[in-house]
Design an enzyme around this catalytic site. Structure first.
Site, mmCIF file in Angstrom:
data_model
loop_
_atom_site.group_PDB
_atom_site.id
_atom_site.type_symbol
_atom_site.label_atom_id
_atom_site.label_comp_id
_atom_site.label_asym_id
_atom_site.label_seq_id
_atom_site.Cartn_x
_atom_site.Cartn_y
_atom_site.Cartn_z
ATOM 1 N N SER A 77 0.821 -1.199 0.000
ATOM 2 C CA SER A 77 0.000 0.000 0.000
ATOM 3 C C SER A 77 0.863 1.261 0.000
ATOM 4 C CB SER A 77 -0.962 -0.055 1.194
ATOM 5 O OG SER A 77 -2.010 0.869 1.049
ATOM 6 N N ASP A 89 -5.787 -3.646 -1.737
ATOM 7 C CA ASP A 89 -4.653 -3.246 -0.913
ATOM 8 C C ASP A 89 -3.778 -4.428 -0.473
ATOM 9 O OD1 ASP A 89 -3.238 -2.348 1.600
ATOM 10 O OD2 ASP A 89 -4.334 -0.514 1.139
#
Length: 298
Positions: A40, A156
């Site tokens: 991320s 993510d």
């Protein structure tokens, strides 16, 4: 000969700005970073560093206030998430922070982590288009719209591997440093130089209206308020829910792949979208890294 460092950078929204401070502390000591893995926001900072655009991005983000951040959010009514994420990434491209380059052509090897929620597996990008890999890695479930791929849907990287120590590219590093920006520890705000009053925040006629919207969506500013009874925004409820799960995954990763040094920044340093707190977060990362390296006698 300089000490060679391999880094693992965790997920954690705006707290990822602390990665910048940590990297600055490492390089200012004369150490050489030879490989990075990231999930991320950790992947995003890894990409910036490998592209040599981190300093340029830092200058830009330090100038953002709350309204600037809000204006970079492109809201959508999609059932997959309420933010497209295209607006901010288009800005990153326009400003030259994310160039058109393949991951395998970067000056140092990096691994970018995403999660495929259709095939139930971790996806590790070590080659291919950098922009596409980063966009997939930051796709927070139910917030940023996911990325469709053949037979899969990418979200993510922090969902399955928030601190990807086990995904650092092979290298001849002397030390492995893991930077965890989701630590369940108390937050102590770093000392910052005082600014002239007129520089504290740009004035906008819409600030008060914006504050109401911000709290409704993201909760109280900063994420480090002591009042546990404060109202939580839509995203903050979701964020707090997954933080405990991610902490367990992170601890398991550290136990099974112990780094030489772990730098820990409190999850209470900021909310997920508090990029307007850049100066504080960068300073917090630098201070935490300094303390960890000093504590290890480096």
């Amino acid at each position: 000969m300089s000490t060679k460092i391999a880094l693992a950078l965790s997920s954690g929204g705006s707290r990822g700005l602390a990665h910048i401070g940590a990297i600055e502390e490492i390089t200012q000591r004369g150490y050489e970073i030879v490989a990075i893995s990231g999930s991320s926001i950790g992947a995003f900072v890894a990409g910036l560093y490998a592209c040599k655009t981190m300093e340029k991005y830092k200058e830009w983000v330090l100038d953002l206030d709350k309204l600037d951040v809000f204006n970079l959010i492109d809201f959508t009514f999609s059932s997959h998430g309420f933010i497209k994420g295209e607006k901010v990434f288009a800005e990153m491209k326009k400003l030259g922070f994310i160039p058109e380059i393949k991951i395998e052509n970067l000056k140092i090897p990096i691994s970018i982590i995403a999660s495929d929620i259709i095939r139930n597996e971790e996806v590790v990008f070590t080659s291919g288009n950098l922009y596409n890999a980063l966009r997939a890695s930051v796709s927070i479930p139910n917030v940023l719209t996911p990325i469709k791929v053949k037979n899969g849907l990418l979200v993510d990287g922090g969902v399955l591997n928030p601190l990807p120590i086990n995904r650092i590219p092979e290298c001849n590093a002397d030390l492995v440093i893991a930077i965890d920006i989701n630590a369940l520890i108390p937050y102590k705000k770093p000392a910052l130089p005082k600014k002239p009053k007129h520089l504290k925040e740009k004035e906008h006629s819409t600030v008060e209206h914006l504050k109401e919207k911000w709290i409704k969506l993201f909760g109280e500013e900063g994420g480090n308020k002591k009042d546990e009874k404060k109202d939580l925004g839509y995203f903050e409820i979701f964020s707090h829910t997954i933080q405990v799960m991610q902490d367990k995954i992170t601890q398991f990763t550290i136990d099974t792949n112990p780094p030489d040094i772990t730098v820990r920044i409190s999850k209470d340093a900021s909310g997920t979208f508090d990029f307007f707190k850049a100066e504080e977060l960068i300073a917090a990362g630098k201070e935490a890294c300094k303390n960890a390296l000093d504590g290890a006698g480096l």
